[in-house]
Write an enzyme that holds these catalytic residues in place. Sequence first.
Site, PDB file in Angstrom:
ATOM      1  N   LYS A  14      -1.969   9.811   6.202  1.00  0.00           N
ATOM      2  CA  LYS A  14      -0.629   9.297   6.494  1.00  0.00           C
ATOM      3  C   LYS A  14       0.372  10.431   6.691  1.00  0.00           C
ATOM      4  O   LYS A  14       1.059  10.499   7.712  1.00  0.00           O
ATOM      5  CB  LYS A  14      -0.134   8.376   5.370  1.00  0.00           C
ATOM      6  CG  LYS A  14      -1.033   7.183   5.097  1.00  0.00           C
ATOM      7  CD  LYS A  14      -0.458   6.286   4.027  1.00  0.00           C
ATOM      8  CE  LYS A  14      -0.370   6.919   2.654  1.00  0.00           C
ATOM      9  NZ  LYS A  14      -1.654   7.065   1.947  1.00  0.00           N
ATOM     10  N   ARG A  89       4.129  -0.143  -0.780  1.00  0.00           N
ATOM     11  CA  ARG A  89       2.803  -0.137  -1.411  1.00  0.00           C
ATOM     12  C   ARG A  89       2.551  -1.403  -2.229  1.00  0.00           C
ATOM     13  O   ARG A  89       1.479  -1.540  -2.819  1.00  0.00           O
ATOM     14  CB  ARG A  89       2.680   1.081  -2.335  1.00  0.00           C
ATOM     15  CG  ARG A  89       2.051   2.311  -1.676  1.00  0.00           C
ATOM     16  CD  ARG A  89       2.082   3.446  -2.697  1.00  0.00           C
ATOM     17  NE  ARG A  89       1.067   4.439  -2.496  1.00  0.00           N
ATOM     18  CZ  ARG A  89       1.276   5.624  -1.907  1.00  0.00           C
ATOM     19  NH1 ARG A  89       2.440   5.919  -1.402  1.00  0.00           N
ATOM     20  NH2 ARG A  89       0.296   6.495  -1.811  1.00  0.00           N
ATOM     21  N   ARG A 128      -8.027  19.161  -0.924  1.00  0.00           N
ATOM     22  CA  ARG A 128      -6.585  19.393  -1.028  1.00  0.00           C
ATOM     23  C   ARG A 128      -6.217  19.932  -2.413  1.00  0.00           C
ATOM     24  O   ARG A 128      -5.300  20.739  -2.535  1.00  0.00           O
ATOM     25  CB  ARG A 128      -5.819  18.098  -0.730  1.00  0.00           C
ATOM     26  CG  ARG A 128      -4.309  18.329  -0.692  1.00  0.00           C
ATOM     27  CD  ARG A 128      -3.547  17.168  -0.107  1.00  0.00           C
ATOM     28  NE  ARG A 128      -3.567  15.991  -0.979  1.00  0.00           N
ATOM     29  CZ  ARG A 128      -3.024  14.821  -0.668  1.00  0.00           C
ATOM     30  NH1 ARG A 128      -2.417  14.675   0.497  1.00  0.00           N
ATOM     31  NH2 ARG A 128      -3.076  13.803  -1.499  1.00  0.00           N
ATOM     32  N   ARG A 134      -2.228  19.627  -6.422  1.00  0.00           N
ATOM     33  CA  ARG A 134      -1.521  18.421  -6.868  1.00  0.00           C
ATOM     34  C   ARG A 134      -2.220  17.799  -8.066  1.00  0.00           C
ATOM     35  O   ARG A 134      -3.444  17.616  -8.057  1.00  0.00           O
ATOM     36  CB  ARG A 134      -1.454  17.406  -5.716  1.00  0.00           C
ATOM     37  CG  ARG A 134      -0.165  17.500  -4.949  1.00  0.00           C
ATOM     38  CD  ARG A 134      -0.184  16.639  -3.732  1.00  0.00           C
ATOM     39  NE  ARG A 134      -0.413  15.216  -4.012  1.00  0.00           N
ATOM     40  CZ  ARG A 134      -0.330  14.268  -3.088  1.00  0.00           C
ATOM     41  NH1 ARG A 134      -0.013  14.601  -1.842  1.00  0.00           N
ATOM     42  NH2 ARG A 134      -0.551  13.017  -3.401  1.00  0.00           N
ATOM     43  N   ARG A 146      -6.626   5.728  -8.065  1.00  0.00           N
ATOM     44  CA  ARG A 146      -5.684   5.544  -6.951  1.00  0.00           C
ATOM     45  C   ARG A 146      -6.295   4.644  -5.872  1.00  0.00           C
ATOM     46  O   ARG A 146      -5.605   3.809  -5.295  1.00  0.00           O
ATOM     47  CB  ARG A 146      -5.304   6.909  -6.355  1.00  0.00           C
ATOM     48  CG  ARG A 146      -4.401   7.715  -7.270  1.00  0.00           C
ATOM     49  CD  ARG A 146      -4.308   9.162  -6.861  1.00  0.00           C
ATOM     50  NE  ARG A 146      -3.663   9.371  -5.586  1.00  0.00           N
ATOM     51  CZ  ARG A 146      -3.699  10.517  -4.913  1.00  0.00           C
ATOM     52  NH1 ARG A 146      -4.352  11.556  -5.404  1.00  0.00           N
ATOM     53  NH2 ARG A 146      -3.079  10.632  -3.762  1.00  0.00           N
TER      54      ARG A 146
HETATM   55  P1  B4P Z   1      -2.815  12.862   3.695  1.00  0.00           P
HETATM   56  O1  B4P Z   1      -3.733  11.782   4.090  1.00  0.00           O
HETATM   57  O2  B4P Z   1      -1.819  13.317   4.656  1.00  0.00           O
HETATM   58  O3  B4P Z   1      -2.207  12.340   2.303  1.00  0.00           O
HETATM   59  P2  B4P Z   1      -1.427  10.959   2.210  1.00  0.00           P
HETATM   60  O4  B4P Z   1      -2.365   9.824   2.462  1.00  0.00           O
HETATM   61  O5  B4P Z   1      -0.209  11.016   3.045  1.00  0.00           O
HETATM   62  O6  B4P Z   1      -0.848  11.005   0.780  1.00  0.00           O
HETATM   63  P3  B4P Z   1      -1.257  10.272  -0.543  1.00  0.00           P
HETATM   64  O7  B4P Z   1      -1.516   8.809  -0.332  1.00  0.00           O
HETATM   65  O8  B4P Z   1      -2.328  11.113  -1.168  1.00  0.00           O
HETATM   66  O9  B4P Z   1      -0.030  10.428  -1.479  1.00  0.00           O
HETATM   67  P4  B4P Z   1       1.502   9.996  -1.430  1.00  0.00           P
HETATM   68  O10 B4P Z   1       2.224  11.250  -1.277  1.00  0.00           O
HETATM   69  O11 B4P Z   1       1.841   8.903  -0.471  1.00  0.00           O
HETATM   70  O12 B4P Z   1      -3.663  14.097   3.323  1.00  0.00           O
HETATM   71  C1  B4P Z   1      -4.918  14.039   2.674  1.00  0.00           C
HETATM   72  C2  B4P Z   1      -5.792  15.235   2.929  1.00  0.00           C
HETATM   73  O13 B4P Z   1      -6.707  14.892   3.971  1.00  0.00           O
HETATM   74  C3  B4P Z   1      -5.053  16.475   3.412  1.00  0.00           C
HETATM   75  O14 B4P Z   1      -5.591  17.590   2.753  1.00  0.00           O
HETATM   76  C4  B4P Z   1      -5.319  16.535   4.905  1.00  0.00           C
HETATM   77  O15 B4P Z   1      -5.407  17.857   5.402  1.00  0.00           O
HETATM   78  C5  B4P Z   1      -6.675  15.860   5.016  1.00  0.00           C
HETATM   79  N1  B4P Z   1      -6.856  15.146   6.275  1.00  0.00           N
HETATM   80  C6  B4P Z   1      -5.928  14.378   6.905  1.00  0.00           C
HETATM   81  N2  B4P Z   1      -6.436  13.866   8.045  1.00  0.00           N
HETATM   82  C7  B4P Z   1      -7.742  14.315   8.135  1.00  0.00           C
HETATM   83  C8  B4P Z   1      -8.803  14.144   9.083  1.00  0.00           C
HETATM   84  N3  B4P Z   1      -8.645  13.389  10.191  1.00  0.00           N
HETATM   85  N4  B4P Z   1      -9.982  14.735   8.833  1.00  0.00           N
HETATM   86  C9  B4P Z   1     -10.156  15.493   7.725  1.00  0.00           C
HETATM   87  N5  B4P Z   1      -9.191  15.709   6.797  1.00  0.00           N
HETATM   88  C10 B4P Z   1      -7.989  15.134   6.991  1.00  0.00           C
HETATM   89  O16 B4P Z   1       1.696   9.356  -2.900  1.00  0.00           O
HETATM   90  C11 B4P Z   1       1.412  10.102  -4.085  1.00  0.00           C
HETATM   91  C12 B4P Z   1       1.698   9.249  -5.321  1.00  0.00           C
HETATM   92  O17 B4P Z   1       3.125   8.948  -5.411  1.00  0.00           O
HETATM   93  C13 B4P Z   1       1.043   7.850  -5.367  1.00  0.00           C
HETATM   94  O18 B4P Z   1      -0.290   7.895  -5.861  1.00  0.00           O
HETATM   95  C14 B4P Z   1       2.007   7.100  -6.308  1.00  0.00           C
HETATM   96  O19 B4P Z   1       1.755   7.401  -7.646  1.00  0.00           O
HETATM   97  C15 B4P Z   1       3.374   7.646  -5.937  1.00  0.00           C
HETATM   98  N6  B4P Z   1       4.029   6.831  -4.907  1.00  0.00           N
HETATM   99  C16 B4P Z   1       4.329   7.222  -3.622  1.00  0.00           C
HETATM  100  N7  B4P Z   1       4.885   6.217  -2.930  1.00  0.00           N
HETATM  101  C17 B4P Z   1       4.929   5.139  -3.781  1.00  0.00           C
HETATM  102  C18 B4P Z   1       5.350   3.791  -3.644  1.00  0.00           C
HETATM  103  N8  B4P Z   1       5.835   3.335  -2.475  1.00  0.00           N
HETATM  104  N9  B4P Z   1       5.257   2.950  -4.701  1.00  0.00           N
HETATM  105  C19 B4P Z   1       4.781   3.391  -5.875  1.00  0.00           C
HETATM  106  N10 B4P Z   1       4.340   4.664  -6.086  1.00  0.00           N
HETATM  107  C20 B4P Z   1       4.401   5.532  -5.035  1.00  0.00           C
END
Ligand code: B4P
Length: 190
Positions: A14, A89, A128, A134, A146
């Site tokens: 994302k 979420r 990551r 993190r 998660r």
């Molecule tokens: P990303 O995939 O970019 O990570 P994310 O889904 O955006 O973030 P995530 O869900 O982990 O956490 P968030 O900050 O929203 O990256 C993942 C990895 O994969 C990276 O290293 C990237 O390089 C790699 N990657 C990406 N695409 C790839 C591909 N095509 N091939 C290979 N590798 C790839 O939330 C964190 C925490 O905050 C939550 O757990 C929760 O506790 C809290 N939170 C946030 N929003 C909330 C909400 N709305 N309500 C309640 N709690 C919330």
Amino acid sequence: MVNLILFGPPGSGKGTQAKKLVEKYNFFHISTGDMFRYEMGNNTPLGQKAKEYITAGNLVPDSLVIEMLKQRVIQNKGVYGFIFDGFPRTIPQADALDKLMNSLGQSINKLVALDVDDQEIINRLQERAKIEGRSDDANVETVKNRIEVYKQNTTPVYDYYSNFNKSAKVNGLGSLDEVFDRICTELEGL
Ligand code: B4P
């Protein structure tokens, strides 16, 4: 104005894809995860409250997330369009977002969900953890929690927007550019 929700399990890409969408379409990017990490990094009262939930791999309570999100949207209401990354979420968050957008004379145009299997998520987040350190990525049990929280609490949001024919699923496996092209195809005609 086009408003997009980028959806999917933790580590599905994302945040990664949101950055590419901002470059191409000039969206205003709102990541609730990034906002909480900023608050935690600055040890603010909100950051202190959020920390215990995030470190355990649980969702931060709706009331805290919704209030933070509302303020960010209202401060930036003149932008071309929002990309919501990691929000909503839960169903109460989706309800609150719809009401907020309505109050601004706008709506969500599309939810795009990145489809990635559990093992790939675990692999990506372990990678990551080595790079970014993190606290919620380092422990496999926390990552599994998660994923479980996503399945229980967050996937109903996909169905919520499906009822309005706004949800679409794209394959989140492949190179960053391949995934990006699939998302762009879903945005055609909006
Ligand atoms: P990303 O995939 O970019 O990570 P994310 O889904 O955006 O973030 P995530 O869900 O982990 O956490 P968030 O900050 O929203 O990256 C993942 C990895 O994969 C990276 O290293 C990237 O390089 C790699 N990657 C990406 N695409 C790839 C591909 N095509 N091939 C290979 N590798 C790839 O939330 C964190 C925490 O905050 C939550 O757990 C929760 O506790 C809290 N939170 C946030 N929003 C909330 C909400 N709305 N309500 C309640 N709690 C919330």
